[in-house]
Design a protein around this motif. Structure first.
Motif, PDB file in Angstrom:
ATOM      1  N   THR A  57      46.179  34.038  39.272  1.00 24.17           N
ATOM      2  CA  THR A  57      45.232  34.157  38.163  1.00 24.17           C
ATOM      3  C   THR A  57      43.881  33.596  38.616  1.00 24.17           C
ATOM      4  N   GLU A  58      42.883  33.790  37.776  1.00 27.83           N
ATOM      5  CA  GLU A  58      41.552  33.283  38.134  1.00 27.83           C
ATOM      6  C   GLU A  58      41.532  31.759  38.127  1.00 27.83           C
ATOM      7  N   ALA A  59      42.359  31.140  37.315  1.00 25.94           N
ATOM      8  CA  ALA A  59      42.430  29.676  37.287  1.00 25.94           C
ATOM      9  C   ALA A  59      43.077  29.141  38.566  1.00 25.94           C
ATOM     10  N   GLU A  60      44.100  29.859  39.090  1.00 30.79           N
ATOM     11  CA  GLU A  60      44.762  29.418  40.310  1.00 30.79           C
ATOM     12  C   GLU A  60      43.916  29.713  41.554  1.00 30.79           C
ATOM     13  N   ASP A  61      43.117  30.774  41.499  1.00 25.01           N
ATOM     14  CA  ASP A  61      42.304  31.180  42.644  1.00 25.01           C
ATOM     15  C   ASP A  61      40.870  31.422  42.172  1.00 25.01           C
ATOM     16  N   PRO A  62      40.078  30.341  42.013  1.00 25.55           N
ATOM     17  CA  PRO A  62      38.739  30.514  41.441  1.00 25.55           C
ATOM     18  C   PRO A  62      37.790  31.320  42.326  1.00 25.55           C
ATOM     19  N   GLU A  63      37.984  31.309  43.630  1.00 24.02           N
ATOM     20  CA  GLU A  63      37.091  32.055  44.513  1.00 24.02           C
ATOM     21  C   GLU A  63      37.519  33.504  44.690  1.00 24.02           C
ATOM     22  N   MET A  64      38.675  33.876  44.124  1.00 20.99           N
ATOM     23  CA  MET A  64      39.191  35.249  44.178  1.00 20.99           C
ATOM     24  C   MET A  64      39.282  35.762  45.610  1.00 20.99           C
ATOM     25  N   ASN A  65      39.842  34.935  46.495  1.00 21.58           N
ATOM     26  CA  ASN A  65      39.969  35.340  47.893  1.00 21.58           C
ATOM     27  C   ASN A  65      41.412  35.283  48.372  1.00 21.58           C
TER      28      ASN A  65
END
Length: 177
Positions: A57-65
């Motif tokens: 999710t975006e919370a788990e992976d804030p940089e979206m990489n």
């Protein structure tokens, strides 16, 4: 005449075409020359499944990489040049994770100028301009005037330059320039 003949001939050629060729629809361009058995969507899903890619999710992976942990954003130029690096030129150790902006942070990216601050640079530029203008003024104050006096011609060469009404040359009695 020739252009009319060419235009008339092209119209005759269009009229002589078979009807099937006139109603042809464009064919969609194929993206590959390889057969569908090698490059089909089903084959690609079997060969390269998305199950091994983490669905974060975006919370788990804030940089979206994809969960890649970036090292700190430090330009290689600022690392210790005398340190014991595995790669001395790039100032990097073996196995060290690479930042995703490595092309910007690497040693071969444009050099970051840090010797003079913006304020000090503006002060130096202002000092140069002031010095240059003052030297130019000093030279103009000291530099002598025109070393020669303008020539005077008898009668202002009125006849030689075109007669009455023409722009004449300087003659005796004219005011000094």
């Amino acid at each position: 005449m020739l252009s009319r003949g060419i235009a008339r001939a092209s119209q005759l050629r269009l009229a002589a075409r078979p009807v099937a060729s006139a109603t042809r629809i464009p064919i969609v361009q194929r993206r590959t020359f390889l057969p569908e058995q090698l490059t089909g969507q089903k084959i690609m899903e079997e060969k390269y499944p998305d199950s091994d890619y983490p669905n974060l999710t975006e919370a788990e992976d804030p940089e979206m990489n994809g969960g890649y942990i970036n090292p700190p954003r430090v330009k290689r130029q600022f690392r210790d040049p005398h340190g014991d690096w595995w790669d001395k030129q790039e100032r990097r150790n073996f196995g060290e994770p690479v930042h995703e902006d490595n092309d910007i942070l690497g040693i071969f990216s444009p050099f970051e100028y840090t010797w003079v601050s913006a304020g000090k640079g503006a002060l130096q530029l202002g000092a140069f301009v002031t010095l240059f203008v003052s030297v130019c003024y000093g030279i103009s104050f000291i530099y002598p005037d025109q070393p020669a006096y303008p020539r005077e011609f008898e009668g202002g060469l009125e006849k030689e330059l075109g007669g009455k009404g023409a722009v004449r040359a300087r003659m005796a009695g004219d005011p000094d320039p």
